[in-house]
Scaffold this active site. Structure first.
Site, PDB file in Angstrom:
ATOM      1  N   SER A 112       0.835  -1.202   0.000  1.00 26.28           N
ATOM      2  CA  SER A 112       0.000   0.000   0.000  1.00 26.28           C
ATOM      3  C   SER A 112       0.872   1.256   0.000  1.00 26.28           C
ATOM      4  O   SER A 112       1.949   1.282   0.600  1.00 26.28           O
ATOM      5  CB  SER A 112      -0.879  -0.004   1.260  1.00 26.28           C
ATOM      6  OG  SER A 112      -1.414   1.269   1.506  1.00 26.28           O
ATOM      7  N   TYR A 135      -2.151   5.572  -4.063  1.00 32.83           N
ATOM      8  CA  TYR A 135      -3.040   6.688  -3.740  1.00 32.83           C
ATOM      9  C   TYR A 135      -2.281   7.938  -4.164  1.00 32.83           C
ATOM     10  O   TYR A 135      -1.044   7.959  -4.127  1.00 32.83           O
ATOM     11  CB  TYR A 135      -3.278   6.787  -2.234  1.00 32.83           C
ATOM     12  CG  TYR A 135      -4.270   5.830  -1.630  1.00 32.83           C
ATOM     13  CD1 TYR A 135      -5.521   5.633  -2.195  1.00 32.83           C
ATOM     14  CD2 TYR A 135      -3.959   5.145  -0.458  1.00 32.83           C
ATOM     15  CE1 TYR A 135      -6.441   4.768  -1.599  1.00 32.83           C
ATOM     16  CE2 TYR A 135      -4.885   4.285   0.140  1.00 32.83           C
ATOM     17  CZ  TYR A 135      -6.116   4.104  -0.438  1.00 32.83           C
ATOM     18  OH  TYR A 135      -7.019   3.258   0.144  1.00 32.83           O
ATOM     19  N   THR A 161      -6.370   2.581  -6.659  1.00 33.68           N
ATOM     20  CA  THR A 161      -7.603   2.410  -5.877  1.00 33.68           C
ATOM     21  C   THR A 161      -8.506   3.611  -6.086  1.00 33.68           C
ATOM     22  O   THR A 161      -8.078   4.756  -5.895  1.00 33.68           O
ATOM     23  CB  THR A 161      -7.248   2.249  -4.382  1.00 33.68           C
ATOM     24  OG1 THR A 161      -6.394   1.119  -4.239  1.00 33.68           O
ATOM     25  CG2 THR A 161      -8.490   2.040  -3.532  1.00 33.68           C
ATOM     26  N   LYS A 258      -8.728  -0.780  -8.787  1.00 31.88           N
ATOM     27  CA  LYS A 258      -9.309  -1.461  -7.621  1.00 31.88           C
ATOM     28  C   LYS A 258     -10.424  -0.614  -7.020  1.00 31.88           C
ATOM     29  O   LYS A 258     -10.228   0.578  -6.762  1.00 31.88           O
ATOM     30  CB  LYS A 258      -8.212  -1.684  -6.572  1.00 31.88           C
ATOM     31  CG  LYS A 258      -8.696  -2.260  -5.252  1.00 31.88           C
ATOM     32  CD  LYS A 258      -7.518  -2.599  -4.360  1.00 31.88           C
ATOM     33  CE  LYS A 258      -7.925  -3.190  -3.031  1.00 31.88           C
ATOM     34  NZ  LYS A 258      -8.378  -2.195  -2.065  1.00 31.88           N
ATOM     35  N   HIS A 282     -13.566  -2.273  -0.715  1.00 34.92           N
ATOM     36  CA  HIS A 282     -12.568  -1.916   0.292  1.00 34.92           C
ATOM     37  C   HIS A 282     -12.844  -2.677   1.598  1.00 34.92           C
ATOM     38  O   HIS A 282     -12.611  -2.163   2.696  1.00 34.92           O
ATOM     39  CB  HIS A 282     -12.611  -0.400   0.537  1.00 34.92           C
ATOM     40  CG  HIS A 282     -11.267   0.233   0.784  1.00 34.92           C
ATOM     41  ND1 HIS A 282     -10.609   1.001  -0.132  1.00 34.92           N
ATOM     42  CD2 HIS A 282     -10.444   0.215   1.868  1.00 34.92           C
ATOM     43  CE1 HIS A 282      -9.472   1.446   0.374  1.00 34.92           C
ATOM     44  NE2 HIS A 282      -9.334   0.964   1.593  1.00 34.92           N
TER      45      HIS A 282
HETATM   46  C1  LIG Z   1      -6.710  -2.614   7.862  1.00 34.58           C
HETATM   47  C2  LIG Z   1      -6.970  -2.438   6.387  1.00 34.58           C
HETATM   48  C3  LIG Z   1      -6.283  -1.440   5.692  1.00 34.58           C
HETATM   49  C4  LIG Z   1      -6.478  -1.300   4.303  1.00 34.58           C
HETATM   50  N1  LIG Z   1      -5.723  -0.385   3.614  1.00 34.58           N
HETATM   51  C5  LIG Z   1      -5.854  -0.306   2.264  1.00 34.58           C
HETATM   52  C6  LIG Z   1      -5.013   0.544   1.504  1.00 34.58           C
HETATM   53  O1  LIG Z   1      -4.120   1.198   2.024  1.00 34.58           O
HETATM   54  N2  LIG Z   1      -5.222   0.616   0.163  1.00 34.58           N
HETATM   55  C7  LIG Z   1      -6.197  -0.118  -0.474  1.00 34.58           C
HETATM   56  O2  LIG Z   1      -6.352  -0.026  -1.689  1.00 34.58           O
HETATM   57  N3  LIG Z   1      -6.982  -0.958   0.223  1.00 34.58           N
HETATM   58  C8  LIG Z   1      -6.841  -1.084   1.565  1.00 34.58           C
HETATM   59  N4  LIG Z   1      -7.621  -1.955   2.261  1.00 34.58           N
HETATM   60  C9  LIG Z   1      -8.624  -2.773   1.554  1.00 34.58           C
HETATM   61  C10 LIG Z   1      -8.033  -4.106   1.100  1.00 34.58           C
HETATM   62  O3  LIG Z   1      -7.096  -3.915   0.073  1.00 34.58           O
HETATM   63  C11 LIG Z   1      -9.119  -5.059   0.583  1.00 34.58           C
HETATM   64  O4  LIG Z   1      -9.875  -4.397  -0.398  1.00 34.58           O
HETATM   65  C12 LIG Z   1     -10.046  -5.562   1.689  1.00 34.58           C
HETATM   66  O5  LIG Z   1      -9.319  -5.820   2.857  1.00 34.58           O
HETATM   67  C13 LIG Z   1     -10.738  -6.852   1.245  1.00 34.58           C
HETATM   68  O6  LIG Z   1     -11.638  -7.285   2.188  1.00 34.58           O
HETATM   69  P1  LIG Z   1     -11.299  -8.407   3.297  1.00 34.58           P
HETATM   70  O7  LIG Z   1     -10.482  -7.714   4.330  1.00 34.58           O
HETATM   71  O8  LIG Z   1     -12.636  -8.800   3.796  1.00 34.58           O
HETATM   72  O9  LIG Z   1     -10.527  -9.514   2.628  1.00 34.58           O
HETATM   73  C14 LIG Z   1      -7.429  -2.131   3.645  1.00 34.58           C
HETATM   74  C15 LIG Z   1      -8.102  -3.115   4.365  1.00 34.58           C
HETATM   75  C16 LIG Z   1      -7.869  -3.286   5.715  1.00 34.58           C
HETATM   76  C17 LIG Z   1      -8.601  -4.392   6.442  1.00 34.58           C
END
Ligand SMILES: Cc1cc2nc3c(=O)[nH]c(=O)nc-3n(C[C@H](O)[C@H](O)[C@H](O)COP(=O)(O)O)c2cc1C
Length: 394
Positions: A112, A135, A161, A258, A282
């Site tokens: 990320s 981002y 994203t 995404k 997300h």
């Molecule tokens: C703690 C956390 C931080 C996240 N940070 C980002 C991020 O920095 N950039 C991003 O595109 N998605 C981020 N996501 C979303 C994840 O990439 C992903 O879309 C999501 O976790 C999928 O769902 P799941 O946790 O149920 O598998 C984050 C998710 C979590 C749980």
């Protein structure tokens, strides 16, 4: 680490429980929580329960083929590690540990923009394939520099994203005092500090790892962006379809969009020249009230019609969830919390355990389905709830 392989850790829910015991409440809830009423967060998980499997018996499937070809690269598994910000708070050098575990398992780790480890540290610490999630925090110039660093470090795809115009309202974070802890006056912080003292092992590791991280991939004029600046920076840096043009000029490798949840955005991504999309909300952390990703996957896959690759994330907690998503049109999936619970529970070995649990689940599910390879999975292997449109045949 001991304790990750016994009968206490048979599934991802067990890793979640361990994580809850190891990290402070504010950290656990940051991982576990979602936006507002967490309706979408729960819907993501529940959608898998509504889709049932249609096994064929008396089929010998000795050693099913699990791999997937994603953006031209052959992966050993049909799932990748999703970008997760602030992973370094969950475990010391968390990004490097997760990338190592992914590489050892033969799959991709996605770093990320909002990571606590740099593009180069993660590259140096892992031999596996890496993607970089972008981002535009800090503006175009800052993003340009990160893109060129990712290129120089050999990252193979850029993930843009599109669902984070502003951070979702994650009420658990506010109740746990995230604002006071990051920027409040000392007196206002005191009530929220006890949660750290209740987790001395985590606290020791956190302090030894340098304390509150900055963002080394968001290099502003005065150095890496600080934690407290994330929210306003996200709001100032909304990505638009126009940005894909200059991003494409800066990055000559594959681009993954995404955060697609509608047929309209999927078509737009195709026409803007994306190489793949991730059907994603997300993990229910942004706009609450949007549908489960699995629910919209078939119609989006049909609209894309094989022109670009369709990936999916959200709610995957079992290998059979991965199988269902592949049946409904995903080339592969991304896992977020499933591996992060493992990381928070036990560092790199915890991530490896999460990956192993899902891998073993997928092997077993394929054998029980009578299917020799993930590539053979299709809509004929599942029934969807009556109120879903019938998935198109592949
Ligand atoms: C703690 C956390 C931080 C996240 N940070 C980002 C991020 O920095 N950039 C991003 O595109 N998605 C981020 N996501 C979303 C994840 O990439 C992903 O879309 C999501 O976790 C999928 O769902 P799941 O946790 O149920 O598998 C984050 C998710 C979590 C749980």
């Amino acid at each position: 680490m001991t304790g990750l392989r016994g009968h206490d850790v048979l599934n991802i829910a067990d890793l979640r429980r361990l994580a809850e015991r190891r990290v402070p409440r504010v950290v656990f809830d940051y991982i576990d929580g979602g936006a507002e009423n967490e309706v979408t967060l729960q819907a993501n998980v529940r959608a898998y329960e509504g889709v049932t499997l249609r096994p064929r018996g008396a089929v010998a499937t000795v050693d099913p083929e699990l791999g997937a070809t994603v953006l031209g690269a052959r992966l050993a598994l049909p799932f990748l590690l999703a970008p997760v910000g602030s992973t370094r708070l969950f475990h010391p050098r968390g990004e490097v540990a997760a990338a190592q575990a992914a590489g050892a398992a033969g799959t991709v780790y996605t770093l990320s923009t909002l990571a606590g480890s740099s593009i180069e540290e993660v590259r140096d610490g892992s031999s596996g394939p890496l993607w970089y999630q972008l981002y535009l925090v800090g503006g175009r110039e800052v993003a340009r520099r990160a893109i060129s660093r990712a290129r120089a470090a050999g990252y193979s795809a850029l993930v843009v994203t599109i669902d984070t115009a502003v951070a979702g309202l994650r009420e658990r974070d506010l109740r746990n005092g995230i604002k006071e802890l990051l920027a409040g006056p000392p007196l206002a912080r005191i009530p929220f500090l006890l949660q750290f003292l209740a987790r001395p092992r985590w606290l020791y590791g956190f302090l030894r790892d340098g304390g509150l991280m900055r963002f080394p991939n968001v290099l502003l004029a005065d150095g890496p962006m600080g934690y407290v600046d994330v929210g306003p920076a996200l709001e100032r840096s909304v990505v638009s379809w126009d940005d894909l043009g200059w991003i494409r000029r800066e990055w000559d490798g594959p681009i993954v969009v995404k955060g697609v949840l509608t047929v309209e955005d999927a078509r737009q991504a195709v026409s803007e020249g994306a190489d793949a999309i991730v059907v994603s909300n997300h993990g229910g952390r942004q706009l609450d009230g949007v549908p489960a990703t699995l629910r919209v996957l078939p119609e989006i896959a049909a609209a894309v019609g094989g022109r670009i690759e369709v990936l999916l994330d959200g709610g995957i907690r079992r290998g059979s969830d991965v199988v269902k998503a592949l049946c409904l049109g995903a080339t592969a999936v991304l896992i977020g919390r499933a591996y992060v619970y493992g990381l928070a529970a036990g560092g790199g070995p915890g991530v490896a355990r999460a990956i192993e649990i899902l891998r073993a689940d997928i092997v077993r599910t394929l054998k029980l389905l009578g299917c020799a390879a993930t590539a053979d999975l299709g809509p004929g292997h599942v029934d969807v709830p009556a109120d879903w449109p019938k998935p198109p045949l592949r």
